[in-house]
Design a protein around this motif. Structure first.
Motif, PDB file in Angstrom:
ATOM      1  N   TYR A   1     -41.945  42.510   7.203  1.00 21.40           N
ATOM      2  CA  TYR A   1     -41.033  41.618   7.928  1.00 21.40           C
ATOM      3  C   TYR A   1     -40.689  40.393   7.079  1.00 21.40           C
ATOM      4  O   TYR A   1     -39.520  40.026   6.926  1.00 21.40           O
ATOM      5  N   GLU A   2     -41.717  39.760   6.513  1.00 17.60           N
ATOM      6  CA  GLU A   2     -41.493  38.522   5.749  1.00 17.60           C
ATOM      7  C   GLU A   2     -40.674  38.784   4.483  1.00 17.60           C
ATOM      8  O   GLU A   2     -39.764  38.008   4.152  1.00 17.60           O
ATOM      9  N   LYS A   3     -40.981  39.862   3.784  1.00 13.32           N
ATOM     10  CA  LYS A   3     -40.236  40.164   2.558  1.00 13.32           C
ATOM     11  C   LYS A   3     -38.789  40.532   2.870  1.00 13.32           C
ATOM     12  O   LYS A   3     -37.872  40.155   2.121  1.00 13.32           O
ATOM     13  N   ALA A   4     -38.585  41.267   3.972  1.00 17.81           N
ATOM     14  CA  ALA A   4     -37.223  41.661   4.340  1.00 17.81           C
ATOM     15  C   ALA A   4     -36.365  40.461   4.705  1.00 17.81           C
ATOM     16  O   ALA A   4     -35.134  40.506   4.601  1.00 17.81           O
ATOM     17  N   LEU A   5     -37.018  39.363   5.120  1.00 18.53           N
ATOM     18  CA  LEU A   5     -36.280  38.157   5.500  1.00 18.53           C
ATOM     19  C   LEU A   5     -36.376  37.063   4.432  1.00 18.53           C
ATOM     20  O   LEU A   5     -36.150  35.888   4.719  1.00 18.53           O
ATOM     21  N   THR A   6     -36.689  37.452   3.232  1.00 19.65           N
ATOM     22  CA  THR A   6     -36.649  36.517   2.106  1.00 19.65           C
ATOM     23  C   THR A   6     -35.268  36.589   1.457  1.00 19.65           C
ATOM     24  O   THR A   6     -34.742  37.677   1.225  1.00 19.65           O
ATOM     25  N   ARG A   7     -34.691  35.426   1.209  1.00 13.32           N
ATOM     26  CA  ARG A   7     -33.341  35.345   0.652  1.00 13.32           C
ATOM     27  C   ARG A   7     -33.323  34.363  -0.521  1.00 13.32           C
ATOM     28  O   ARG A   7     -34.152  33.458  -0.597  1.00 13.32           O
ATOM     29  N   ILE A   8     -32.344  34.528  -1.415  1.00  9.98           N
ATOM     30  CA  ILE A   8     -32.127  33.573  -2.504  1.00  9.98           C
ATOM     31  C   ILE A   8     -31.149  32.509  -2.013  1.00  9.98           C
ATOM     32  O   ILE A   8     -30.040  32.835  -1.576  1.00  9.98           O
ATOM     33  N   ASP A   9     -31.574  31.259  -2.049  1.00 10.18           N
ATOM     34  CA  ASP A   9     -30.707  30.167  -1.616  1.00 10.18           C
ATOM     35  C   ASP A   9     -29.519  30.030  -2.571  1.00 10.18           C
ATOM     36  O   ASP A   9     -29.695  29.955  -3.789  1.00 10.18           O
ATOM     37  N   SER A  10     -28.316  29.987  -2.018  1.00  9.84           N
ATOM     38  CA  SER A  10     -27.107  29.980  -2.850  1.00  9.84           C
ATOM     39  C   SER A  10     -26.948  28.683  -3.633  1.00  9.84           C
ATOM     40  O   SER A  10     -26.297  28.664  -4.679  1.00  9.84           O
ATOM     41  N   LEU A  11     -27.544  27.589  -3.147  1.00 10.05           N
ATOM     42  CA  LEU A  11     -27.394  26.299  -3.835  1.00 10.05           C
ATOM     43  C   LEU A  11     -28.407  26.128  -4.962  1.00 10.05           C
ATOM     44  O   LEU A  11     -28.057  25.739  -6.071  1.00 10.05           O
ATOM     45  N   SER A  12     -29.669  26.417  -4.670  1.00 11.66           N
ATOM     46  CA  SER A  12     -30.724  26.179  -5.663  1.00 11.66           C
ATOM     47  C   SER A  12     -31.083  27.405  -6.481  1.00 11.66           C
ATOM     48  O   SER A  12     -31.662  27.285  -7.570  1.00 11.66           O
ATOM     49  N   GLY A  13     -30.772  28.605  -5.950  1.00 21.14           N
ATOM     50  CA  GLY A  13     -31.185  29.831  -6.622  1.00 21.14           C
ATOM     51  C   GLY A  13     -32.640  30.185  -6.390  1.00 21.14           C
ATOM     52  O   GLY A  13     -33.158  31.127  -6.991  1.00 21.14           O
ATOM     53  N   ASN A  14     -33.317  29.440  -5.488  1.00 21.83           N
ATOM     54  CA  ASN A  14     -34.732  29.679  -5.204  1.00 21.83           C
ATOM     55  C   ASN A  14     -34.907  30.581  -3.980  1.00 21.83           C
ATOM     56  O   ASN A  14     -34.093  30.539  -3.056  1.00 21.83           O
ATOM     57  N   PRO A  15     -35.979  31.384  -3.964  1.00 20.19           N
ATOM     58  CA  PRO A  15     -36.220  32.248  -2.803  1.00 20.19           C
ATOM     59  C   PRO A  15     -36.885  31.489  -1.652  1.00 20.19           C
ATOM     60  O   PRO A  15     -37.772  30.655  -1.873  1.00 20.19           O
ATOM     61  N   TYR A  16     -36.445  31.773  -0.432  1.00 23.57           N
ATOM     62  CA  TYR A  16     -37.035  31.210   0.783  1.00 23.57           C
ATOM     63  C   TYR A  16     -37.244  32.335   1.783  1.00 23.57           C
ATOM     64  O   TYR A  16     -36.409  33.243   1.881  1.00 23.57           O
ATOM     65  N   ASP A  17     -38.348  32.247   2.535  1.00 25.99           N
ATOM     66  CA  ASP A  17     -38.527  33.143   3.676  1.00 25.99           C
ATOM     67  C   ASP A  17     -37.786  32.510   4.849  1.00 25.99           C
ATOM     68  O   ASP A  17     -38.209  31.475   5.380  1.00 25.99           O
ATOM     69  N   VAL A  18     -36.673  33.120   5.236  1.00 24.48           N
ATOM     70  CA  VAL A  18     -35.810  32.511   6.253  1.00 24.48           C
ATOM     71  C   VAL A  18     -36.170  32.968   7.670  1.00 24.48           C
ATOM     72  O   VAL A  18     -35.374  32.822   8.603  1.00 24.48           O
ATOM     73  N   SER A  19     -37.395  33.492   7.843  1.00 23.23           N
ATOM     74  CA  SER A  19     -37.875  33.831   9.187  1.00 23.23           C
ATOM     75  C   SER A  19     -38.430  32.608   9.905  1.00 23.23           C
ATOM     76  O   SER A  19     -38.551  32.608  11.132  1.00 23.23           O
ATOM     77  N   ALA A  20     -38.801  31.557   9.150  1.00 20.39           N
ATOM     78  CA  ALA A  20     -39.356  30.331   9.742  1.00 20.39           C
ATOM     79  C   ALA A  20     -39.307  29.222   8.702  1.00 20.39           C
ATOM     80  O   ALA A  20     -39.228  29.474   7.499  1.00 20.39           O
TER      81      ALA A  20
ATOM     82  N   LEU B   1     -33.432  44.779   8.813  1.00 25.84           N
ATOM     83  CA  LEU B   1     -33.800  43.361   8.717  1.00 25.84           C
ATOM     84  C   LEU B   1     -33.131  42.689   7.516  1.00 25.84           C
ATOM     85  O   LEU B   1     -32.697  41.533   7.596  1.00 25.84           O
ATOM     86  N   LYS B   2     -33.039  43.410   6.415  1.00 23.64           N
ATOM     87  CA  LYS B   2     -32.420  42.842   5.213  1.00 23.64           C
ATOM     88  C   LYS B   2     -30.940  42.521   5.417  1.00 23.64           C
ATOM     89  O   LYS B   2     -30.386  41.661   4.726  1.00 23.64           O
ATOM     90  N   SER B   3     -30.317  43.197   6.366  1.00 21.78           N
ATOM     91  CA  SER B   3     -28.884  42.977   6.596  1.00 21.78           C
ATOM     92  C   SER B   3     -28.601  41.795   7.527  1.00 21.78           C
ATOM     93  O   SER B   3     -27.454  41.367   7.659  1.00 21.78           O
ATOM     94  N   PHE B   4     -29.652  41.261   8.145  1.00 14.32           N
ATOM     95  CA  PHE B   4     -29.452  40.213   9.147  1.00 14.32           C
ATOM     96  C   PHE B   4     -29.288  38.839   8.507  1.00 14.32           C
ATOM     97  O   PHE B   4     -29.825  38.574   7.427  1.00 14.32           O
ATOM     98  N   PRO B   5     -28.597  37.909   9.177  1.00 17.62           N
ATOM     99  CA  PRO B   5     -28.462  36.540   8.660  1.00 17.62           C
ATOM    100  C   PRO B   5     -29.772  35.760   8.795  1.00 17.62           C
ATOM    101  O   PRO B   5     -30.662  36.163   9.552  1.00 17.62           O
ATOM    102  N   PRO B   6     -29.895  34.636   8.093  1.00 17.81           N
ATOM    103  CA  PRO B   6     -31.124  33.834   8.160  1.00 17.81           C
ATOM    104  C   PRO B   6     -31.370  33.276   9.558  1.00 17.81           C
ATOM    105  O   PRO B   6     -30.429  32.956  10.284  1.00 17.81           O
ATOM    106  N   LEU B   7     -32.652  33.139   9.903  1.00 19.90           N
ATOM    107  CA  LEU B   7     -33.015  32.444  11.138  1.00 19.90           C
ATOM    108  C   LEU B   7     -33.108  30.939  10.906  1.00 19.90           C
ATOM    109  O   LEU B   7     -32.886  30.147  11.820  1.00 19.90           O
ATOM    110  N   VAL B   8     -33.482  30.541   9.693  1.00 20.22           N
ATOM    111  CA  VAL B   8     -33.527  29.125   9.303  1.00 20.22           C
ATOM    112  C   VAL B   8     -32.883  28.998   7.926  1.00 20.22           C
ATOM    113  O   VAL B   8     -32.606  30.008   7.272  1.00 20.22           O
TER     114      VAL B   8
END
Length: 448
Positions: free
Chosen positions: A242-261, A37-44
């Motif tokens: 699932y939610e933690k594995a799909l959390t990413r750091i936004d490249s523009l703001s540097g803030n974490p987002y859950d990109v599952s929804a 899951l960590k290797s997958f691209p964002p859903l949102v």
């Protein structure tokens, strides 16, 4: 980036309502699924989440209305093009009704593309002499009552991602490719039952919208503005792996987002202040919903606000109340009044489904349409008396012609439930009942 994410969440906290994975939380099976899951691209994307947050802030001020709807629990088998299209059509029709009568923009949010897990009252289910793990949604195990089907399988989380991705692909195609064009408001009703009073009422409204659009076109207004709509995804943040594995750091703001929804909510059973779910929600930048039941106190609500929104960011917090029709007029006023007096700005949304479930004599879980409507009425009455904004509704619905909730214009009875009861968990409003609800809510919005 990876080190930031790995240190983001507080370790060792109790996470309620989690599956018992084979081998435990540190077993090879769950670790393998998480790494995948960590290797997958964002859903949102982060920008979409921020856009939704800005719209929630408007709704909290009474300048927009929130419409959130979809399955109680999605299943892999039901993630078909027809089923997804019918749910989207139902939400688009409801939004058209609400917007036409209220003259407010409607924020359209689906309980879809991720709502594959459900909290349960008991970890186990017994039938006769056989006891097996409870069904926790397709994200965890299968509804079939066998040992192999009910054994939690972490690879199902990977399938949740893949099914959510294909669902979102269809959602984006439908909402951006012309299907959601307001000029096709008549066509959204095709394939649905038209011989009901609510169907006739919808057709009359569609004609009026069509005439208004023709007038605007003749006046030189560009109709291309109606070609697409923004549609946001949401689900309960329940299975934390699932939610933690799909959390990413936004490249523009540097803030974490859950990109599952775009929007995540925390349920009543998992919103312990010192628990892992609230810790998770406090660390991500998505807009967050919190379910509040009839026993919730002002102190509970304010503590959640302080924990999840210490900077009082507009649009950050949505309180989704699920009181029950018999309790909302008694339980809600103190909550709304206390939060309002604190100075916190939140969006208040009514979930009239979960507090009104009962078991019919036939054994089916069901809800009375009149109870659902009465809770919404109570929600509007409370906000009107306090001078606050009834910001939205959160509905379990389907675009299919099921028989799961009793009453409504079709007068579904308890004896009718068996004819088309298809929900894997809780009963949903069918298409006709959903549209009927939209007309009744629209009248309340117009008169608020």
């Amino acid at each position: 980036m990876n080190s930031s994410l790995e240190n983001l969440f507080t370790p060792g906290l109790i996470a309620a309502q989690q599956p018992q994975w084979p081998g435990g939380n540190d077993g090879a099976a769950i670790k393998s699924a998480v790494q995948e899951l960590k290797s997958f691209p964002p859903l949102v994307f982060a920008g979409e989440c921020d856009d939704l947050k800005a719209r929630i802030a408007l709704a909290a001020e009474g300048k927009a209305f929130w419409l959130q709807g979809g399955d109680c629990a999605e299943t892999f088998a039901a993630a078909t093009a027809d089923s997804i299209r019918n749910r989207i059509k139902t939400i688009l029709q409801m939004a058209a009704v609400l917007q036409y009568y209220s003259s407010l923009p409607v924020i359209k949010v689906g309980r879809m593309a991720g709502q594959f897990a459900k909290p349960r009252s008991n970890d186990l289910e017994t039938r006769g002499d056989v006891t097996l793990p409870a069904y926790r949604g397709d994200a965890v195990n299968d509804l079939e009552f066998t040992e192999s089907a009910r054994t939690p399988d972490p690879q199902r989380l990977v399938r949740v991602y893949n099914t959510s991705a294909s669902t979102l692909n269809l959602v984006r195609a439908f909402t951006q490719g012309g299907f959601a064009d307001l000029r096709r408001v008549h066509e959204w009703n095709k394939g649905f039952i038209r011989d009901s009073s609510v169907g006739e009422r919808y057709e009359e409204m569609a004609k009026e919208i069509g005439r208004a659009l023709d007038f605007m076109k003749s006046a030189g207004i560009d109709p291309e503005a109606f070609k697409s709509v923004d549609f946001f995804s949401s689900h309960e943040a329940l299975i934390l792996e699932y939610e933690k594995a799909l959390t990413r750091i936004d490249s523009l703001s540097g803030n974490p987002y859950d990109v599952s929804a775009h929007f995540l909510w925390i349920g009543e059973r998992t919103r312990q202040l010192d628990g892992a779910h609230i810790d998770f929600a406090s660390k991500i930048n998505n807009p967050i919903g919190i379910k509040l039941g009839p026993k919730s106190t002002v102190e509970d609500a304010l503590a959640l606000i302080n924990r999840l929104d210490p900077n009082r960011e507009p649009g950050r917090i949505t309180f989704i109340t699920r009181m029950g029709a018999s309790k909302i007029r008694e339980a809600l006023p103190a909550l709304v009044d206390g939060v309002t007096k604190s100075g916190a700005k939140v969006l208040w949304v009514c979930d009239p489904m979960h507090g009104n479930t009962y078991e019919a004599p036939s054994g089916y879980k069901t809800r009375k349409f009149d109870d659902v409507m009465d809770e919404v009425k109570g929600f509007f009455e409370v906000h009107k008396s306090l001078g606050t904004h009834p910001g939205g509704i959160h509905i379990e619905l389907t675009g299919d012609d099921v028989t799961e909730c009793v009453g409504g214009g079709e007068q579904i009875s308890e004896s009718d439930l068996a004819s088309r009861y298809e929900s894997a968990c809780d009963p949903r409003l069918n298409h006709s009942q959903s549209l009927e609800l939209a007309f009744l809510v629209a009248e309340m919005l117009r008169d608020r």
